[in-house]
Design a protein around this motif. Structure first.
Motif, PDB file in Angstrom:
ATOM      1  N   VAL A  39      37.667  53.764  31.635  1.00 34.08           N
ATOM      2  CA  VAL A  39      36.645  54.123  32.606  1.00 34.08           C
ATOM      3  C   VAL A  39      35.299  53.565  32.133  1.00 34.08           C
ATOM      4  O   VAL A  39      34.390  54.274  31.773  1.00 34.08           O
ATOM      5  CB  VAL A  39      36.587  55.658  32.803  1.00 34.08           C
ATOM      6  N   HIS A  40      35.215  52.273  32.167  1.00 35.75           N
ATOM      7  CA  HIS A  40      34.018  51.541  31.754  1.00 35.75           C
ATOM      8  C   HIS A  40      33.130  51.316  32.984  1.00 35.75           C
ATOM      9  O   HIS A  40      33.644  51.158  34.094  1.00 35.75           O
ATOM     10  CB  HIS A  40      34.458  50.192  31.163  1.00 35.75           C
ATOM     11  N   PRO A  41      31.819  51.314  32.830  1.00 34.50           N
ATOM     12  CA  PRO A  41      30.945  51.062  33.984  1.00 34.50           C
ATOM     13  C   PRO A  41      31.277  49.777  34.740  1.00 34.50           C
ATOM     14  O   PRO A  41      31.135  49.718  35.957  1.00 34.50           O
ATOM     15  CB  PRO A  41      29.551  50.982  33.363  1.00 34.50           C
ATOM     16  N   LYS A  42      31.748  48.757  34.037  1.00 33.27           N
ATOM     17  CA  LYS A  42      32.115  47.508  34.718  1.00 33.27           C
ATOM     18  C   LYS A  42      33.316  47.719  35.641  1.00 33.27           C
ATOM     19  O   LYS A  42      33.426  47.078  36.674  1.00 33.27           O
ATOM     20  CB  LYS A  42      32.413  46.407  33.703  1.00 33.27           C
ATOM     21  N   LEU A  43      34.221  48.623  35.261  1.00 28.98           N
ATOM     22  CA  LEU A  43      35.356  48.944  36.126  1.00 28.98           C
ATOM     23  C   LEU A  43      34.866  49.539  37.432  1.00 28.98           C
ATOM     24  O   LEU A  43      35.311  49.146  38.515  1.00 28.98           O
ATOM     25  CB  LEU A  43      36.313  49.917  35.425  1.00 28.98           C
ATOM     26  N   ILE A  44      33.939  50.473  37.334  1.00 21.32           N
ATOM     27  CA  ILE A  44      33.413  51.115  38.538  1.00 21.32           C
ATOM     28  C   ILE A  44      32.709  50.096  39.424  1.00 21.32           C
ATOM     29  O   ILE A  44      32.903  50.076  40.640  1.00 21.32           O
ATOM     30  CB  ILE A  44      32.493  52.290  38.152  1.00 21.32           C
ATOM     31  N   VAL A  53      33.145  53.918  47.877  1.00 23.26           N
ATOM     32  CA  VAL A  53      32.711  54.649  46.690  1.00 23.26           C
ATOM     33  C   VAL A  53      33.443  55.991  46.587  1.00 23.26           C
ATOM     34  O   VAL A  53      33.821  56.418  45.501  1.00 23.26           O
ATOM     35  CB  VAL A  53      31.177  54.861  46.716  1.00 23.26           C
ATOM     36  N   GLU A  54      33.675  56.644  47.716  1.00 27.34           N
ATOM     37  CA  GLU A  54      34.326  57.956  47.717  1.00 27.34           C
ATOM     38  C   GLU A  54      35.739  57.908  47.133  1.00 27.34           C
ATOM     39  O   GLU A  54      36.257  58.919  46.666  1.00 27.34           O
ATOM     40  CB  GLU A  54      34.417  58.520  49.143  1.00 27.34           C
ATOM     41  N   ASP A  55      36.392  56.765  47.177  1.00 28.44           N
ATOM     42  CA  ASP A  55      37.773  56.639  46.700  1.00 28.44           C
ATOM     43  C   ASP A  55      37.875  56.284  45.220  1.00 28.44           C
ATOM     44  O   ASP A  55      38.954  56.349  44.640  1.00 28.44           O
ATOM     45  CB  ASP A  55      38.524  55.589  47.520  1.00 28.44           C
ATOM     46  N   THR A  59      40.970  57.188  42.588  1.00 29.47           N
ATOM     47  CA  THR A  59      41.761  56.070  42.085  1.00 29.47           C
ATOM     48  C   THR A  59      41.806  56.061  40.562  1.00 29.47           C
ATOM     49  O   THR A  59      42.868  55.930  39.955  1.00 29.47           O
ATOM     50  CB  THR A  59      41.180  54.735  42.596  1.00 29.47           C
ATOM     51  N   ILE A  60      40.652  56.240  39.933  1.00 30.65           N
ATOM     52  CA  ILE A  60      40.593  56.247  38.472  1.00 30.65           C
ATOM     53  C   ILE A  60      41.354  57.448  37.921  1.00 30.65           C
ATOM     54  O   ILE A  60      42.121  57.324  36.963  1.00 30.65           O
ATOM     55  CB  ILE A  60      39.132  56.234  37.980  1.00 30.65           C
TER      56      ILE A  60
END
Length: 69
Positions: A39-44, A53-55, A59-60
């Motif tokens: 869960v890295h900021p680049k993943l988001i 964004v809501e999904d 998903t994560i």
């Protein structure tokens, strides 16, 4: 009121998951490292290009939970 660190929350979630038989029994530090690096900021940022964004959190969460079982 103190600040709660993300790592504290992750460790509680891992402990509860192991107690419930959802997560495999493995060292907390190892499981925590898996989650923190997945869960890295680049993943988001990358996911924002492909889904609403809501999904993203759903998903994560699903990916992490299935990967730890």
């Amino acid at each position: 009121m103190g600040t709660i660190a993300l790592t504290d929350v992750i460790q509680v979630a891992i402990k509860e998951g192991q107690d419930q038989g959802i997560f495999r029994n493995q060292d907390f530090d190892v499981l925590e490292a898996y989650i923190l690096h997945l869960v890295h900021p680049k993943l988001i940022s990358a996911l924002r290009l492909h889904m609403p964004v809501e999904d993203i959190s759903k998903t994560i969460s699903a990916f992490v939970l299935k990967g730890l079982s």
